[in-house]
Design an enzyme around this catalytic site. Structure first.
Site, mmCIF file in Angstrom:
data_model
loop_
_atom_site.group_PDB
_atom_site.id
_atom_site.type_symbol
_atom_site.label_atom_id
_atom_site.label_comp_id
_atom_site.label_asym_id
_atom_site.label_seq_id
_atom_site.Cartn_x
_atom_site.Cartn_y
_atom_site.Cartn_z
ATOM 1 N N ARG A 237 36.286 37.974 45.370
ATOM 2 C CA ARG A 237 37.536 38.497 45.923
ATOM 3 C C ARG A 237 38.563 37.369 45.942
ATOM 4 O O ARG A 237 38.252 36.233 46.311
ATOM 5 C CB ARG A 237 37.342 39.025 47.349
ATOM 6 C CG ARG A 237 36.634 40.369 47.448
ATOM 7 C CD ARG A 237 37.520 41.513 46.966
ATOM 8 N NE ARG A 237 36.889 42.811 47.152
ATOM 9 C CZ ARG A 237 36.118 43.422 46.282
ATOM 10 N NH1 ARG A 237 35.822 42.816 45.136
ATOM 11 N NH2 ARG A 237 35.614 44.619 46.530
ATOM 12 N N GLU A 266 46.543 40.217 44.316
ATOM 13 C CA GLU A 266 46.121 40.879 43.087
ATOM 14 C C GLU A 266 46.855 42.210 42.975
ATOM 15 O O GLU A 266 46.930 42.941 43.958
ATOM 16 C CB GLU A 266 44.606 41.098 43.132
ATOM 17 C CG GLU A 266 44.002 41.543 41.824
ATOM 18 C CD GLU A 266 42.480 41.543 41.858
ATOM 19 O OE1 GLU A 266 41.900 42.602 41.548
ATOM 20 O OE2 GLU A 266 41.870 40.505 42.195
ATOM 21 N N HIS A 285 40.444 40.921 36.572
ATOM 22 C CA HIS A 285 39.408 41.613 37.337
ATOM 23 C C HIS A 285 38.601 42.571 36.447
ATOM 24 O O HIS A 285 38.570 43.793 36.671
ATOM 25 C CB HIS A 285 40.019 42.380 38.517
ATOM 26 C CG HIS A 285 39.043 42.581 39.645
ATOM 27 N ND1 HIS A 285 39.445 42.696 40.958
ATOM 28 C CD2 HIS A 285 37.700 42.689 39.663
ATOM 29 C CE1 HIS A 285 38.384 42.872 41.736
ATOM 30 N NE2 HIS A 285 37.309 42.880 40.957
#
Length: 324
Positions: A237, A266, A285
Site C-alpha cells: 500500500r 494513488e 498497481h
C-alpha cells in the site's frame, strides 16, 4: 437477495454467481461512482461485491443497514471499518492466496529493475541517448548473496523471499508480530526488530497489511537508517511510505533506489518528480494483473457472496468473530 458489483469482474466469478440464479447489478459504467450514487445503490442491495477503493466507513454502514455481507475483490481490507462491520454482524471476505505469486513476481521484477536501472536505461533509448560504450556509466548492482528484508512475511512475502533465495542466494530477515516458522525452516529466515530490518537490509520489501499505525512508517527517519546501497520496494500500500521523504532519500544518495507498484497518493500524477529519477521504477498497481490471479480473485469473491446468500460462513472471512 440482491447483489451489487461495483465493477465488472472476470467471467470465472460471474459464472458462479449466475449459475446460482443470483440477481446481480453491475455498475454499468467504467467510471468510479460518486459517494452518493454508490451509497444509494448499496441501499437497494443485500450484498456488496466491492472492486476498488470505496471507503466503507462507519458513515457507510449507518446509511446501508440492509447489508448482510461484503465481499472484497482484494486481499487488503483496510478500506473497511471492521469494527463497524462487527458491531452489525456483517461478514467481510477477501481474496487471499490466489494473487500471492503474481504480486511477488512484481516485487521481484521491481527489485531487479531498480538494481540495474532498467526503466531509466529504456528511457535513454527513447531519448536517443544510447551513446557509446562507457565502462563507468549507468552501473547497476548485483544481488547475489545480499540480504533481503521483508516487512510483513505472510503469503506474498514468503513467495518473494523464496524467489530471492532461489535466484540470488539472498539471506532473508523479516519483521513480523510473530514468528513465521515455515519461512524459518524452509528459507532460514531470521526474525528481527524494525531497527535491525532497516540497518541490515540490502533490499527492503513491504508485504504487510496496511493499518493506520503503520501510516508513512517508511519516512525520513527510516530511510536515514537504511544502507546507502539499499533498495526499497513497496507493492503493498502506498500509505506505508512518505513520498516526499522517499524523493529526498533518492536524490541525496541516502538509499540506492526504489521500486513502487503502489504510490501515496494513488494514482500518481504524471508530473510526479519520482518518475524523472534514474533510480526509481514505478508501476501503476499491477501486482495482481494476471489472468490467473484475477480469475482466482473473482472466484474467491463469488464464493464469499454465495456463502452469504445461502446463509453459510464465508470461506475467506476476515472477521470471523461475527459468526460467534
Amino acid at each position: 437477495m440482491n447483489v451489487f458489483i461495483t465493477k465488472n469482474i472476470p467471467e470465472a466469478g460471474l459464472r458462479l454467481l449466475q449459475e446460482k440464479g443470483i440477481n446481480l447489478t453491475i455498475n454499468p459504467t467504467e467510471n468510479v461512482l460518486s459517494r452518493a450514487d454508490f451509497i444509494e445503490i448499496c441501499q437497494k442491495n443485500d450484498v456488496l461485491l466491492n472492486v476498488g477503493t470505496n471507503n466503507l466507513d462507519e458513515d457507510f454502514f449507518q446509511k446501508c443497514p440492509n447489508l448482510k455481507g461484503i465481499a472484497l475483490f482484494s486481499v487488503g481490507f483496510d478500506s473497511v471499518n471492521i469494527a463497524s462491520a462487527n458491531s452489525r454482524k456483517i461478514p467481510v471476505g477477501n481474496t487471499p492466496d490466489v494473487l500471492s505469486r503474481a504480486t511477488s513476481d512484481v516485487a521481484f521484477l521491481l527489485m531487479q529493475s531498480v538494481a540495474r536501472k532498467s526503466f531509466y536505461n529504456h528511457k535513454r533509448i527513447l531519448n536517443d541517448d544510447w551513446g557509446s560504450f562507457d565502462p563507468l556509466a549507468n552501473l547497476g548492482q548485483e544481488l547475489y548473496g545480499k540480504t533481503l528484508g521483508i516487512f510483513g512475511l505472510g503469503r506474498i512475502g514468503f513467495e518473494m523471499a523464496q524467489k530471492c533465495k532461489t535466484a540470488f542466494g539472498m539471506n532473508i530477515i523479516y519483521h513480523n508480530r510473530s514468528h513465521n516458522e515455515n519461512a524459518e525452516k524452509e528459507l532460514d529466515a531470521k526474525l528481527v526488530d524494525f531497527e535491525t530490518l532497516l540497518s541490515q537490509s540490502d533490499v527492503l520489501s513491504i508485504h504487510a497489511n496496511y493499518s493506520a499505525e503503520n501510516n508513512e512508517l517508511f519516512n525520513k527517519d527510516a530511510f536515514a537508517k537504511m544502507k546507502s546501497n539499499s533498495i526499497f520496494i513497496n507493492t503493498a500500500r502506498g500509505k506505508f511510505h512518505n513520498e516526499n521523504d522517499l524523493f529526498e532519500a533518492l536524490t541525496n544518495d541516502i538509499i540506492w533506489g526504489a521500486g513502487l507498484d503502489v504510490t501515496n497518493p494513488e494514482p500518481m500524477k504524471p508530473n510526479n518528480p519520482l518518475l524523472s529519477l534514474p533510480n526509481c521504477c514505478v508501476l501503476p498497481h499491477i501486482g495482481s494483473a494476471t489472468y490467473e490471479a484475477r480469475n482466482g480473485m473473482a472466484v474467491c469473491a463469488a464464493q464469499n457472496v454465495i456463502a452469504v446468500i445461502e446463509g453459510k460462513k464465508m470461506p475467506f472471512c476476515v472477521n470471523e468473530e461475527v459468526y460467534s
